[in-house]
Motif scaffolding. Structure first.
Motif, mmCIF file in Angstrom:
data_model
loop_
_atom_site.group_PDB
_atom_site.id
_atom_site.type_symbol
_atom_site.label_atom_id
_atom_site.label_comp_id
_atom_site.label_asym_id
_atom_site.label_seq_id
_atom_site.Cartn_x
_atom_site.Cartn_y
_atom_site.Cartn_z
ATOM 1 N N TYR A 89 0.808 -1.219 0.000
ATOM 2 C CA TYR A 89 0.000 0.000 0.000
ATOM 3 C C TYR A 89 0.843 1.272 0.000
ATOM 4 O O TYR A 89 0.305 2.356 0.152
ATOM 5 N N LEU A 90 2.141 1.126 -0.161
ATOM 6 C CA LEU A 90 3.053 2.247 0.017
ATOM 7 C C LEU A 90 3.215 3.073 -1.258
ATOM 8 O O LEU A 90 3.421 2.534 -2.337
ATOM 9 N N LEU A 91 3.120 4.379 -1.094
ATOM 10 C CA LEU A 91 3.336 5.335 -2.174
ATOM 11 C C LEU A 91 4.420 6.313 -1.737
ATOM 12 O O LEU A 91 4.607 6.548 -0.545
ATOM 13 N N HIS A 92 5.089 6.894 -2.710
ATOM 14 C CA HIS A 92 6.103 7.905 -2.422
ATOM 15 C C HIS A 92 5.443 9.266 -2.544
ATOM 16 O O HIS A 92 4.781 9.554 -3.538
ATOM 17 N N GLY A 124 -8.775 10.455 6.297
ATOM 18 C CA GLY A 124 -8.318 9.187 6.857
ATOM 19 C C GLY A 124 -8.029 8.108 5.828
ATOM 20 O O GLY A 124 -7.635 7.000 6.184
ATOM 21 N N LYS A 125 -8.181 8.421 4.536
ATOM 22 C CA LYS A 125 -7.896 7.424 3.493
ATOM 23 C C LYS A 125 -6.403 7.278 3.221
ATOM 24 O O LYS A 125 -5.973 6.303 2.618
ATOM 25 N N LEU A 126 -5.629 8.279 3.659
ATOM 26 C CA LEU A 126 -4.182 8.230 3.502
ATOM 27 C C LEU A 126 -3.534 8.490 4.853
ATOM 28 O O LEU A 126 -4.001 9.323 5.624
ATOM 29 N N GLU A 127 -2.466 7.753 5.126
ATOM 30 C CA GLU A 127 -1.636 8.080 6.290
ATOM 31 C C GLU A 127 -0.228 8.348 5.770
ATOM 32 O O GLU A 127 0.234 7.688 4.844
ATOM 33 N N ILE A 128 0.415 9.322 6.384
ATOM 34 C CA ILE A 128 1.692 9.804 5.868
ATOM 35 C C ILE A 128 2.755 9.713 6.954
ATOM 36 O O ILE A 128 2.537 10.169 8.081
ATOM 37 N N ARG A 148 11.361 13.305 3.290
ATOM 38 C CA ARG A 148 10.458 12.628 2.361
ATOM 39 C C ARG A 148 9.243 12.133 3.113
ATOM 40 O O ARG A 148 9.295 11.866 4.313
ATOM 41 N N ASP A 149 8.168 12.012 2.370
ATOM 42 C CA ASP A 149 6.933 11.493 2.908
ATOM 43 C C ASP A 149 6.623 10.174 2.221
ATOM 44 O O ASP A 149 6.701 10.072 0.988
ATOM 45 N N LEU A 150 6.283 9.177 3.022
ATOM 46 C CA LEU A 150 5.809 7.901 2.500
ATOM 47 C C LEU A 150 4.341 7.787 2.888
ATOM 48 O O LEU A 150 3.948 8.171 3.989
ATOM 49 N N ILE A 151 3.540 7.246 1.976
ATOM 50 C CA ILE A 151 2.087 7.255 2.155
ATOM 51 C C ILE A 151 1.544 5.839 2.048
ATOM 52 O O ILE A 151 1.910 5.086 1.147
ATOM 53 N N HIS A 152 0.663 5.506 2.976
ATOM 54 C CA HIS A 152 -0.145 4.295 2.857
ATOM 55 C C HIS A 152 -1.530 4.711 2.373
ATOM 56 O O HIS A 152 -2.144 5.613 2.958
ATOM 57 N N ARG A 153 -1.992 4.069 1.331
ATOM 58 C CA ARG A 153 -3.378 4.274 0.875
ATOM 59 C C ARG A 153 -4.232 3.286 1.641
ATOM 60 O O ARG A 153 -4.053 2.068 1.531
ATOM 61 N N LEU A 154 -5.161 3.794 2.421
ATOM 62 C CA LEU A 154 -5.961 2.945 3.310
ATOM 63 C C LEU A 154 -7.358 2.665 2.764
ATOM 64 O O LEU A 154 -7.985 1.695 3.184
ATOM 65 N N GLY A 155 -7.840 3.507 1.909
ATOM 66 C CA GLY A 155 -9.232 3.341 1.486
ATOM 67 C C GLY A 155 -9.410 3.083 0.037
ATOM 68 O O GLY A 155 -8.612 3.070 -0.786
#
Length: 155
Positions: A89-92, A124-128, A148-155
């Motif tokens: 689920y990880l995004l840059h 709340g659909k993304l956590e950073i 840098r920010d790493l993002i989890h897409r939760l929704g």
């Protein structure tokens, strides 16, 4: 409920030493199409007043990877493990660099990684995860700070 381990906020890795090698700097410069000879030719760099070839400004990413490998060799957890990043689920996200001084071949630099904190977005659909890497030289101080920010897409 997010995936990141938010209790890791404030984590700071111990300093990892990385030796900046002339051949690696020259190869990187060639790979990215950098044509200024101060990045590949020691004589040209010295003629320009530098002690050795100067790393291109994007070279800190190579130093970060070398520090990660050295951490692995020392059986230290990678920052992605510390924050419990889930690669599925990880995004840059954003990434930026503050430059405070040049990096030269022959330098031994220290890399310190930090978990600065966490935030949420999109209802709340993304956590950073907000991360930072500092490259410093024992005599010249901080050379580069990368955020840098790493993002989890939760929704």
């Amino acid at each position: 409920m997010g995936i990141f381990d938010r209790s890791s906020a404030g984590h700071e890795s111990p300093p990892i030493d990385v030796i900046v090698e002339r051949g690696a700097v020259a190869f990187f410069a060639e790979t990215i199409g950098e044509t200024n000879p101060i990045h590949s030719d020691a004589e040209a760099a010295r003629a320009a007043g530098h002690p050795d070839v100067m790393a291109p400004v994007t070279y800190p990413v190579v130093i970060d990877m070398a520090a990660a490998k050295e951490s692995e060799r020392k059986s230290m957890p990678a920052l992605l493990e510390v924050i419990k990043a889930d690669m599925r689920y990880l995004l840059h996200g954003n990434e930026n660099y503050d430059y405070h001084g040049p990096i030269f071949a022959g330098d031994t630099v220290q890399v310190i990684s930090r978990v600065k904190g966490f935030s949420d977005a999109k209802g709340g659909k993304l956590e950073i995860a907000h991360l930072e890497m500092e490259i410093r030289h024992p005599g010249r101080g901080t050379l580069t700070v990368a955020r840098r920010d790493l993002i989890h897409r939760l929704g």
